[in-house]
Design a protein around this motif. Structure first.
Motif, PDB file in Angstrom:
ATOM      1  N   UNK A 428       0.827  -1.199   0.000  1.00  0.00           N
ATOM      2  CA  UNK A 428       0.000   0.000   0.000  1.00  0.00           C
ATOM      3  C   UNK A 428       0.867   1.257   0.000  1.00  0.00           C
ATOM      4  N   UNK A 429       0.373   2.291  -0.653  1.00  0.00           N
ATOM      5  CA  UNK A 429       1.122   3.547  -0.748  1.00  0.00           C
ATOM      6  C   UNK A 429       1.250   4.188   0.620  1.00  0.00           C
ATOM      7  N   UNK A 430       2.478   4.585   1.014  1.00  0.00           N
ATOM      8  CA  UNK A 430       2.677   5.144   2.364  1.00  0.00           C
ATOM      9  C   UNK A 430       2.095   6.546   2.500  1.00  0.00           C
ATOM     10  N   UNK A 431       1.693   6.841   3.734  1.00  0.00           N
ATOM     11  CA  UNK A 431       1.119   8.139   4.064  1.00  0.00           C
ATOM     12  C   UNK A 431       1.863   8.706   5.263  1.00  0.00           C
ATOM     13  N   UNK A 432       2.344   9.924   5.141  1.00  0.00           N
ATOM     14  CA  UNK A 432       2.986  10.594   6.268  1.00  0.00           C
ATOM     15  C   UNK A 432       1.907  11.163   7.180  1.00  0.00           C
ATOM     16  N   UNK A 433       2.003  10.931   8.506  1.00  0.00           N
ATOM     17  CA  UNK A 433       0.973  11.445   9.422  1.00  0.00           C
ATOM     18  C   UNK A 433       0.764  12.946   9.289  1.00  0.00           C
ATOM     19  N   UNK A 434       1.851  13.692   9.056  1.00  0.00           N
ATOM     20  CA  UNK A 434       1.747  15.140   8.950  1.00  0.00           C
ATOM     21  C   UNK A 434       1.015  15.585   7.689  1.00  0.00           C
ATOM     22  N   UNK A 435       0.914  14.709   6.694  1.00  0.00           N
ATOM     23  CA  UNK A 435       0.288  15.068   5.420  1.00  0.00           C
ATOM     24  C   UNK A 435      -1.194  14.731   5.349  1.00  0.00           C
ATOM     25  N   UNK A 436      -1.739  14.136   6.422  1.00  0.00           N
ATOM     26  CA  UNK A 436      -3.154  13.759   6.422  1.00  0.00           C
ATOM     27  C   UNK A 436      -3.982  14.990   6.781  1.00  0.00           C
ATOM     28  N   UNK A 437      -4.524  15.642   5.776  1.00  0.00           N
ATOM     29  CA  UNK A 437      -5.231  16.913   5.988  1.00  0.00           C
ATOM     30  C   UNK A 437      -6.524  16.732   6.789  1.00  0.00           C
ATOM     31  N   UNK A 438      -7.185  15.586   6.608  1.00  0.00           N
ATOM     32  CA  UNK A 438      -8.445  15.386   7.325  1.00  0.00           C
ATOM     33  C   UNK A 438      -8.214  15.221   8.822  1.00  0.00           C
ATOM     34  N   UNK A 439      -7.090  14.568   9.194  1.00  0.00           N
ATOM     35  CA  UNK A 439      -6.739  14.464  10.605  1.00  0.00           C
ATOM     36  C   UNK A 439      -6.418  15.845  11.163  1.00  0.00           C
ATOM     37  N   UNK A 440      -5.699  16.644  10.384  1.00  0.00           N
ATOM     38  CA  UNK A 440      -5.370  18.010  10.806  1.00  0.00           C
ATOM     39  C   UNK A 440      -6.640  18.830  11.022  1.00  0.00           C
ATOM     40  N   UNK A 441      -7.623  18.630  10.156  1.00  0.00           N
ATOM     41  CA  UNK A 441      -8.889  19.348  10.294  1.00  0.00           C
ATOM     42  C   UNK A 441      -9.619  18.960  11.573  1.00  0.00           C
ATOM     43  N   UNK A 442      -9.566  17.658  11.924  1.00  0.00           N
ATOM     44  CA  UNK A 442     -10.222  17.199  13.142  1.00  0.00           C
ATOM     45  C   UNK A 442      -9.534  17.755  14.384  1.00  0.00           C
ATOM     46  N   UNK A 443      -8.223  17.870  14.331  1.00  0.00           N
ATOM     47  CA  UNK A 443      -7.514  18.499  15.450  1.00  0.00           C
ATOM     48  C   UNK A 443      -8.044  19.910  15.675  1.00  0.00           C
ATOM     49  N   UNK A 444      -8.301  20.619  14.582  1.00  0.00           N
ATOM     50  CA  UNK A 444      -8.765  22.002  14.677  1.00  0.00           C
ATOM     51  C   UNK A 444     -10.246  22.080  15.073  1.00  0.00           C
ATOM     52  N   UNK A 445     -11.078  21.328  14.372  1.00  0.00           N
ATOM     53  CA  UNK A 445     -12.519  21.480  14.547  1.00  0.00           C
ATOM     54  C   UNK A 445     -13.070  20.749  15.770  1.00  0.00           C
ATOM     55  N   UNK A 446     -12.560  19.566  16.050  1.00  0.00           N
ATOM     56  CA  UNK A 446     -13.128  18.752  17.129  1.00  0.00           C
ATOM     57  C   UNK A 446     -12.342  18.888  18.424  1.00  0.00           C
ATOM     58  N   UNK A 447     -11.050  18.595  18.367  1.00  0.00           N
ATOM     59  CA  UNK A 447     -10.273  18.542  19.598  1.00  0.00           C
ATOM     60  C   UNK A 447     -10.066  19.913  20.230  1.00  0.00           C
ATOM     61  N   UNK A 448      -9.894  20.939  19.413  1.00  0.00           N
ATOM     62  CA  UNK A 448      -9.748  22.275  19.978  1.00  0.00           C
ATOM     63  C   UNK A 448     -11.051  22.762  20.596  1.00  0.00           C
ATOM     64  N   UNK A 449     -12.167  22.279  20.083  1.00  0.00           N
ATOM     65  CA  UNK A 449     -13.462  22.731  20.592  1.00  0.00           C
ATOM     66  C   UNK A 449     -13.803  22.113  21.947  1.00  0.00           C
ATOM     67  N   UNK A 450     -13.219  20.948  22.259  1.00  0.00           N
ATOM     68  CA  UNK A 450     -13.564  20.274  23.523  1.00  0.00           C
ATOM     69  C   UNK A 450     -12.662  20.724  24.669  1.00  0.00           C
ATOM     70  N   UNK A 451     -11.624  21.476  24.372  1.00  0.00           N
ATOM     71  CA  UNK A 451     -10.723  21.945  25.417  1.00  0.00           C
ATOM     72  C   UNK A 451      -9.498  21.063  25.550  1.00  0.00           C
ATOM     73  N   UNK A 452      -8.417  21.637  26.075  1.00  0.00           N
ATOM     74  CA  UNK A 452      -7.135  20.941  26.140  1.00  0.00           C
ATOM     75  C   UNK A 452      -7.191  19.692  27.013  1.00  0.00           C
TER      76      UNK A 452
END
Length: 477
Positions: A428-452
């Motif tokens: 399978x084609x490798x994926x760098x964790x830092x390049x996963x834009x959808x995960x980055x979006x969830x960090x911003x939209x979901x995790x930041x909204x629930x508090x540290x």
């Protein structure tokens, strides 16, 4: 006694299970004597073991018995103390939920979500002679044909695990002068290793272990948290199943740390192994080769152009690879593209180093199997471990060789099968964790909204030393 476990958890016609009145038994017990050379062991016609001395004399050997208090829940057997926790961890329970969904009113139905690990896909792909991505599409079709609503893939949640592991290691490394018990950082994705650490080495070893959740536990947060919110559902209305290469993942799902007290539900309700999925197909008289592929669910799956993406490095998640490359860049400004692995005692014990001007900046290792793990722990206890980070897995050869994977076909050796599974996994084609834009979006939209603090709870976990108890029946998990 009627079995509470799926047939995959059985050895021939006997359950892989012991009752409170029984004991786990090793074949033989050999008394070590001063100055005596090694003798030969011979198996008699009645199945008993005898020691044959150099003079030809024979001595019958006693059985070495292990009580429930000594059990490490290492996938070799399932004790009665654990049976309460995993009675509902079987493919029969999944089928029961799906049957109930068909007869219940809409308001009582469960939304069934299945999260499939890439190691399980590779194992089933090897068995059915398919590509790993094609296996994923056909599994999606098979599960949805049974009544499953969504099929996700844990490479997506593993991206969260890798990102958190990277950040946790860099933080520990930067603070190593203040707290000597923070390095080496030991990975936490393997529940067999965690169980061993909690039961055997307790307070000593636990501070070294990464607090980052495993991909299964990360997916539990995503499904019963973010997904439930997006669907307008309570966590109780979702029945979440994980397909894993390991029986110990059933115990991981049963940990109190992954139970939502407020909603009275587990984040992962049921774990079934790759072998149990194969059993489900057999019971339905279905070959995966004959199942029409279905489009992949992309919400929680790492896919591109209909093909699955994976992570570089080992078949156990690539923790060493990704933490090493991230740390080299963040701590020392070094861009590392290709890692050079040095085999030490055996293929299951390897190390990677970063050197500059003759000075070792980073020293990482991968340690698989309990023999290598015990050596690692002893070095830590003597203060002689040279490592900053260790990827630890209980199974020899790691997760691709997990105890719950599909067994070899007649005439196929375990080594041949493992090699095929590894090839399919790494295709399978490798994926760098830092390049996963959808995960980055969830960090911003979901995790930041629930508090540290809440975000930390959703992405990290805790460990608990398990004291030896005189009565195995009151063992706590």
């Amino acid at each position: 006694m009627a079995s509470h476990f799926s047939s995959v958890l059985q050895l021939t016609d006997l359950d892989d299970f012991i009752t409170p009145s029984q004991e786990c038994v090793k074949p033989i017990k050999i008394e070590k004597k001063q100055g005596k050379s090694l003798a030969k062991i011979q198996i008699e016609d009645d199945g008993s073991y005898v020691q044959v001395n150099q003079d030809g004399g024979k001595q019958k050997l006693e059985k070495a018995k292990i009580s429930l208090n000594d059990c490490l829940a290492c996938s070799g057997c399932v004790t009665s103390a654990e049976s309460v926790l995993i009675t509902l961890q079987s493919h029969e329970e999944l089928l029961k939920v799906l049957r109930n969904n068909k007869v219940e009113m809409d308001v009582c139905q469960k939304v069934v979500v299945v999260s499939v690990s890439p190691q399980s896909r590779a194992s089933l792909a090897a068995y059915f002679d398919l590509s790993s991505s094609e296996t994923g599409r056909r599994l999606t079709s098979f599960f949805k044909g049974l009544g499953v609503h969504h099929v996700f893939e844990t490479s997506f949640s593993r991206t969260f695990s890798l990102l958190e592991s990277q950040r946790e290691f860099v933080e520990r490394f930067q603070r190593k002068e203040q707290d000597s018990n923070r390095l080496p950082m030991l990975t936490s994705a393997c529940p067999g290793w965690i169980c061993y650490a909690e039961k055997t080495h307790g307070e000593f070893i636990l501070p070294y272990i990464s607090t980052t959740r495993s991909p299964q536990a990360m997916m539990g947060s995503l499904v019963k948290g973010y997904f439930a919110e997006q669907q307008g559902l309570s966590p109780q209305q979702i029945y979440h199943v994980a397909v894993m290469p390991c029986f110990d993942k059933k115990l991981e799902a049963s940990r109190s740390d992954f139970y939502l007290e407020k909603d009275e539900t587990r984040e992962v309700d049921c774990v079934i192994t790759s072998g149990e999925v194969q059993k489900m197909l057999e019971e339905k008289n279905v070959s995966l080769n004959d199942v029409e592929p279905a489009p992949l669910d992309t919400l929680f799956s790492s896919v591109s152009g209909g093909e699955f993406l994976s992570h570089a490095g080992s078949g156990s998640g690539g923790y060493l690879h990704h933490v090493f490359t991230y740390a080299a860049k963040q701590l020392f400004g070094e861009e590392v593209k290709d890692l050079t692995y040095k085999i030490l005692r055996n293929n299951d014990f390897q190390e990677v180093t970063l050197e500059k001007d003759g000075v070792v900046l980073l020293n990482f290792a991968s340690t698989y199997g309990f023999r290598n793990i015990q050596n690692l722990v002893q070095k830590l206890k003597r203060g002689k471990s040279p490592y900053h980070f260790v990827e630890v897995m209980a199974c020899p050869s790691g997760c691709l060789n997990g105890g719950g994977q599909v067994k070899p076909k007649p005439g196929q050796s375990p080594k041949e099968l493992l090699q095929k599974v590894e090839e399919l996994y790494k295709a399978e084609r490798p994926l760098s964790p830092e390049d996963d834009t959808r995960v980055a979006e969830l960090y911003q939209s979901w995790l930041h909204s629930v508090g540290e603090e809440r975000a930390k709870e959703l992405l990290h976990t805790h460990y608990h030393p398990v004291e030896k108890m005189k009565n195995g029946l009151i063992m706590k998990w």
